[in-house]
Design a protein around this motif. Structure first.
Motif, PDB file in Angstrom:
ATOM      1  N   ILE A  11      70.727  62.245  99.409  1.00  0.00           N
ATOM      2  CA  ILE A  11      70.829  63.441 100.257  1.00  0.00           C
ATOM      3  C   ILE A  11      71.250  63.002 101.661  1.00  0.00           C
ATOM      4  CG2 ILE A  11      69.605  65.435 101.208  1.00  0.00           C
ATOM      5  CD1 ILE A  11      67.764  65.444  98.829  1.00  0.00           C
ATOM      6  N   PRO A  12      72.530  63.179 102.005  1.00  0.00           N
ATOM      7  CA  PRO A  12      72.956  62.811 103.358  1.00  0.00           C
ATOM      8  C   PRO A  12      72.425  63.836 104.368  1.00  0.00           C
ATOM      9  CG  PRO A  12      74.831  62.997 101.833  1.00  0.00           C
ATOM     10  CD  PRO A  12      73.661  63.643 101.180  1.00  0.00           C
ATOM     11  N   ALA A  13      71.768  63.331 105.395  1.00  0.00           N
ATOM     12  CA  ALA A  13      71.171  64.232 106.388  1.00  0.00           C
ATOM     13  C   ALA A  13      71.260  63.619 107.787  1.00  0.00           C
ATOM     14  CB  ALA A  13      69.715  64.510 106.006  1.00  0.00           C
ATOM     15  N   GLY A  15      74.008  63.897 109.899  1.00  0.00           N
ATOM     16  CA  GLY A  15      75.046  64.502 110.757  1.00  0.00           C
ATOM     17  C   GLY A  15      74.470  65.077 112.044  1.00  0.00           C
ATOM     18  N   LEU A  16      75.342  65.362 112.996  1.00  0.00           N
ATOM     19  CA  LEU A  16      74.898  65.819 114.313  1.00  0.00           C
ATOM     20  C   LEU A  16      74.575  67.311 114.354  1.00  0.00           C
ATOM     21  CD1 LEU A  16      77.375  63.876 116.635  1.00  0.00           C
ATOM     22  CD2 LEU A  16      74.975  63.350 116.156  1.00  0.00           C
ATOM     23  N   GLY A  17      75.144  68.080 113.436  1.00  0.00           N
ATOM     24  CA  GLY A  17      74.853  69.520 113.397  1.00  0.00           C
ATOM     25  C   GLY A  17      75.358  70.276 114.616  1.00  0.00           C
ATOM     26  N   THR A  18      76.567  69.953 115.061  1.00  0.00           N
ATOM     27  CA  THR A  18      77.063  70.561 116.312  1.00  0.00           C
ATOM     28  C   THR A  18      77.312  72.067 116.178  1.00  0.00           C
ATOM     29  OG1 THR A  18      79.283  69.891 115.683  1.00  0.00           O
ATOM     30  CG2 THR A  18      78.128  68.465 117.235  1.00  0.00           C
ATOM     31  N   ARG A  19      77.517  72.541 114.923  1.00  0.00           N
ATOM     32  CA  ARG A  19      77.754  73.988 114.759  1.00  0.00           C
ATOM     33  C   ARG A  19      76.488  74.798 115.034  1.00  0.00           C
ATOM     34  NH1 ARG A  19      79.524  74.371 108.929  1.00  0.00           N
ATOM     35  NH2 ARG A  19      78.445  72.380 108.851  1.00  0.00           N
ATOM     36  N   PHE A  20      75.364  74.113 115.128  1.00  0.00           N
ATOM     37  CA  PHE A  20      74.100  74.830 115.305  1.00  0.00           C
ATOM     38  C   PHE A  20      73.432  74.451 116.625  1.00  0.00           C
ATOM     39  CE2 PHE A  20      71.941  77.187 111.671  1.00  0.00           C
ATOM     40  CZ  PHE A  20      71.287  78.069 112.518  1.00  0.00           C
ATOM     41  N   GLY A  62      67.080  60.748 115.737  1.00  0.00           N
ATOM     42  CA  GLY A  62      66.539  62.093 115.938  1.00  0.00           C
ATOM     43  C   GLY A  62      66.132  62.797 114.653  1.00  0.00           C
ATOM     44  N   LYS A  63      66.044  62.075 113.532  1.00  0.00           N
ATOM     45  CA  LYS A  63      65.752  62.720 112.243  1.00  0.00           C
ATOM     46  C   LYS A  63      64.361  62.374 111.713  1.00  0.00           C
ATOM     47  CE  LYS A  63      70.088  64.316 111.693  1.00  0.00           C
ATOM     48  NZ  LYS A  63      70.587  65.557 111.129  1.00  0.00           N
ATOM     49  N   ARG A  64      63.494  61.851 112.600  1.00  0.00           N
ATOM     50  CA  ARG A  64      62.162  61.416 112.157  1.00  0.00           C
ATOM     51  C   ARG A  64      61.356  62.539 111.498  1.00  0.00           C
ATOM     52  NH1 ARG A  64      59.441  57.150 114.500  1.00  0.00           N
ATOM     53  NH2 ARG A  64      57.628  57.954 113.414  1.00  0.00           N
ATOM     54  N   ARG A 105      68.853  54.509 107.296  1.00  0.00           N
ATOM     55  CA  ARG A 105      69.456  55.118 108.484  1.00  0.00           C
ATOM     56  C   ARG A 105      70.937  54.817 108.540  1.00  0.00           C
ATOM     57  NH1 ARG A 105      65.427  56.291 113.114  1.00  0.00           N
ATOM     58  NH2 ARG A 105      67.159  56.136 114.558  1.00  0.00           N
ATOM     59  N   GLN A 106      71.704  55.870 108.762  1.00  0.00           N
ATOM     60  CA  GLN A 106      73.128  55.682 109.056  1.00  0.00           C
ATOM     61  C   GLN A 106      73.175  55.479 110.576  1.00  0.00           C
ATOM     62  OE1 GLN A 106      75.535  59.212 108.621  1.00  0.00           O
ATOM     63  NE2 GLN A 106      77.434  58.060 108.403  1.00  0.00           N
ATOM     64  N   LYS A 107      73.582  54.312 110.994  1.00  0.00           N
ATOM     65  CA  LYS A 107      73.391  53.975 112.421  1.00  0.00           C
ATOM     66  C   LYS A 107      74.268  54.790 113.349  1.00  0.00           C
ATOM     67  CE  LYS A 107      71.152  49.695 111.591  1.00  0.00           C
ATOM     68  NZ  LYS A 107      71.211  49.786 110.121  1.00  0.00           N
ATOM     69  N   LEU A 131      73.496  65.606  97.058  1.00  0.00           N
ATOM     70  CA  LEU A 131      73.175  66.982  97.479  1.00  0.00           C
ATOM     71  C   LEU A 131      73.232  67.012  99.002  1.00  0.00           C
ATOM     72  CD1 LEU A 131      70.972  66.061  95.036  1.00  0.00           C
ATOM     73  CD2 LEU A 131      70.332  68.438  95.278  1.00  0.00           C
ATOM     74  N   LEU A 132      74.161  67.742  99.579  1.00  0.00           N
ATOM     75  CA  LEU A 132      74.206  67.804 101.039  1.00  0.00           C
ATOM     76  C   LEU A 132      72.925  68.463 101.537  1.00  0.00           C
ATOM     77  CD1 LEU A 132      77.899  68.598 101.972  1.00  0.00           C
ATOM     78  CD2 LEU A 132      76.821  66.459 101.279  1.00  0.00           C
ATOM     79  N   GLY A 133      72.340  67.839 102.575  1.00  0.00           N
ATOM     80  CA  GLY A 133      71.016  68.266 103.035  1.00  0.00           C
ATOM     81  C   GLY A 133      71.005  69.596 103.762  1.00  0.00           C
ATOM     82  N   ASP A 134      72.181  70.178 104.027  1.00  0.00           N
ATOM     83  CA  ASP A 134      72.217  71.452 104.756  1.00  0.00           C
ATOM     84  C   ASP A 134      72.739  72.587 103.872  1.00  0.00           C
ATOM     85  OD1 ASP A 134      74.795  70.548 104.574  1.00  0.00           O
ATOM     86  OD2 ASP A 134      75.344  71.002 106.642  1.00  0.00           O
TER      87      ASP A 134
HETATM   88  P1  UTP Z   1      78.579  68.460 107.984  1.00  0.00           P
HETATM   89  O1  UTP Z   1      79.971  68.412 107.516  1.00  0.00           O
HETATM   90  O2  UTP Z   1      77.931  69.794 108.007  1.00  0.00           O
HETATM   91  O3  UTP Z   1      78.566  67.756 109.426  1.00  0.00           O
HETATM   92  O4  UTP Z   1      77.728  67.473 107.079  1.00  0.00           O
HETATM   93  P2  UTP Z   1      77.513  67.729 110.602  1.00  0.00           P
HETATM   94  O5  UTP Z   1      78.026  66.709 111.523  1.00  0.00           O
HETATM   95  O6  UTP Z   1      76.105  67.544 110.132  1.00  0.00           O
HETATM   96  O7  UTP Z   1      77.548  69.194 111.234  1.00  0.00           O
HETATM   97  P3  UTP Z   1      78.540  69.848 112.305  1.00  0.00           P
HETATM   98  O8  UTP Z   1      79.851  70.034 111.603  1.00  0.00           O
HETATM   99  O9  UTP Z   1      78.613  68.918 113.491  1.00  0.00           O
HETATM  100  O10 UTP Z   1      77.877  71.144 112.652  1.00  0.00           O
HETATM  101  C1  UTP Z   1      77.302  67.797 105.767  1.00  0.00           C
HETATM  102  C2  UTP Z   1      76.059  66.961 105.445  1.00  0.00           C
HETATM  103  O11 UTP Z   1      76.355  65.575 105.553  1.00  0.00           O
HETATM  104  C3  UTP Z   1      75.513  64.933 106.487  1.00  0.00           C
HETATM  105  C4  UTP Z   1      74.948  66.056 107.367  1.00  0.00           C
HETATM  106  O12 UTP Z   1      73.668  65.723 107.872  1.00  0.00           O
HETATM  107  C5  UTP Z   1      74.909  67.248 106.428  1.00  0.00           C
HETATM  108  O13 UTP Z   1      73.680  67.339 105.727  1.00  0.00           O
HETATM  109  N1  UTP Z   1      76.272  63.920 107.272  1.00  0.00           N
HETATM  110  C6  UTP Z   1      77.422  64.264 107.918  1.00  0.00           C
HETATM  111  C7  UTP Z   1      75.782  62.640 107.352  1.00  0.00           C
HETATM  112  O14 UTP Z   1      74.730  62.303 106.761  1.00  0.00           O
HETATM  113  N2  UTP Z   1      76.465  61.716 108.114  1.00  0.00           N
HETATM  114  C8  UTP Z   1      77.610  62.017 108.769  1.00  0.00           C
HETATM  115  O15 UTP Z   1      78.181  61.126 109.439  1.00  0.00           O
HETATM  116  C9  UTP Z   1      78.098  63.336 108.670  1.00  0.00           C
END
Ligand code: UTP
Length: 293
Positions: A11-13, A15-20, A62-64, A105-107, A131-134
């Motif tokens: 489960i990749p989780a 990402g920065l989540g900039t859309r939110f 920041g994912k602790r 951790r993905q550094k 499974l994408l974590g979002d």
């Molecule tokens: P998204 O494509 O939604 O990217 O990642 P993001 O960076 O989290 O969100 P935005 O676009 O900036 O809003 C889909 C899934 O892949 C993980 C994210 O955590 C999410 O669950 N992901 C994405 C990673 O684990 N590593 C990454 O480098 C990018």
């Protein structure tokens, strides 16, 4: 064909989540609640429902909170025990026992493909689920459908759904030959195509079963859009060596990474909730009746 089964999920989780933003400034997007559970718990439960017990979550800075959520919380459990709040106690204990959960951790958030590559050592030489974590899927969960289809075809398999053409440029899209039922032979993949470029309306929705060949393919894949290693590009590299199938899944999908879909998921899943659903239904009826849209 003998059942191969799938024993591990990633489960990749990270990402920065900039859309939110600004919500995701100090908390992981995967911890955003939908009704009363964080989004990532739906993904863990989906993996478990699909017969998978070994789950690797890719986390980052920041994912602790994700690790804390699936861990035991002795202080809280002791307080609930003292108060004889047995329902909440049982719920907390069951979360900590959902599955065997590992973390890496993905550094640096260098893309979804890079996040998957971080799982290579843990996964080894087995096929595995991603499974994408979002993303939440249900009715039925897409991973259940994928694992069943994988047992028939034995190749990497991508969950897809039909989306309206005017929205196609938000998705990864497959070009595929129809094999019957919901199954397609993937011939090409295009990330976020323009309307003219889109080879179909079949969009990738964030659930996969992948063979271990994806790791060598991702290692050969250079950074693509946004300077990130994209999973779509890695799958295209894999296509040179291995067959890939796609399955049009029948369940529902919610993308929690954007505000509107998060809100829709919250309303849909809350309406189905026995405790709050009936009252919410009344509230929505009254609200719609009193407003001009
Ligand atoms: P998204 O494509 O939604 O990217 O990642 P993001 O960076 O989290 O969100 P935005 O676009 O900036 O809003 C889909 C899934 O892949 C993980 C994210 O955590 C999410 O669950 N992901 C994405 C990673 O684990 N590593 C990454 O480098 C990018």
């Amino acid at each position: 064909m003998a059942l191969k089964g799938i024993g591990k999920a990633v489960i990749p989780a990270a990402g920065l989540g900039t859309r939110f933003l600004p919500l995701t400034k100090a908390q992981p997007k995967e911890m955003i609640p939908v009704v009363d559970k964080p989004t990532i718990q739906y993904a863990v439960e989906e993996a478990v429902q699909s017969g998978i017990n070994d789950i690797l979550i890719i986390t980052g800075r920041g994912k602790r909170a994700i690790e804390d959520h699936f861990d035991r919380s002795f202080e809280l459990e002791a307080t609930l025990r003292e108060k004889n709040d047995l329902a909440n106690l049982a719920e907390l204990e069951s979360i900590a026992q959902l599955a065997e959960i590992h973390y890496i951790r993905q550094k640096h958030p260098a893309g979804l493909g890079h996040a998957i590559l971080c799982a290579a050592k843990h996964v080894g030489q087995e096929s595995f689920a991603v499974l994408l974590g979002d993303i939440i899927t249900d009715d039925p969960p897409s991973t259940c459908e994928l694992v069943e289809a994988y047992n028939d075809v034995g190749t990497s398999i991508i969950a897809v759904e039909q989306v309206p053409m005017e929205k196609i440029s938000s998705y990864g899209v497959i070009k595929g030959g129809h094999l019957g039922g919901g199954l397609y032979e993937v011939e090409d993949l295009i990330e976020k195509p323009s309307l003219d470029e889109a080879p179909s309306n079949l969009a990738v929705l964030g659930r996969y079963v992948l063979t271990p060949g994806i790791f060598a393919a991702l290692e050969r894949t250079p950074p693509g859009r946004g300077g990130e290693i994209q999973l779509t590009d890695g799958l295209k590299t894999l296509l040179d060596k291995e067959r890939i199938c796609a399955l049009e899944v029948t369940g529902r999908r919610f993308d929690i990474g954007n505000k509107l879909d998060w809100l829709k998921a919250t309303v849909e899943l809350a309406l189905a909730d026995e405790e709050i659903g009936p009252e919410l239904r009344e509230f929505l009826k009254e609200t719609v009746a009193c407003r001009e849209f």
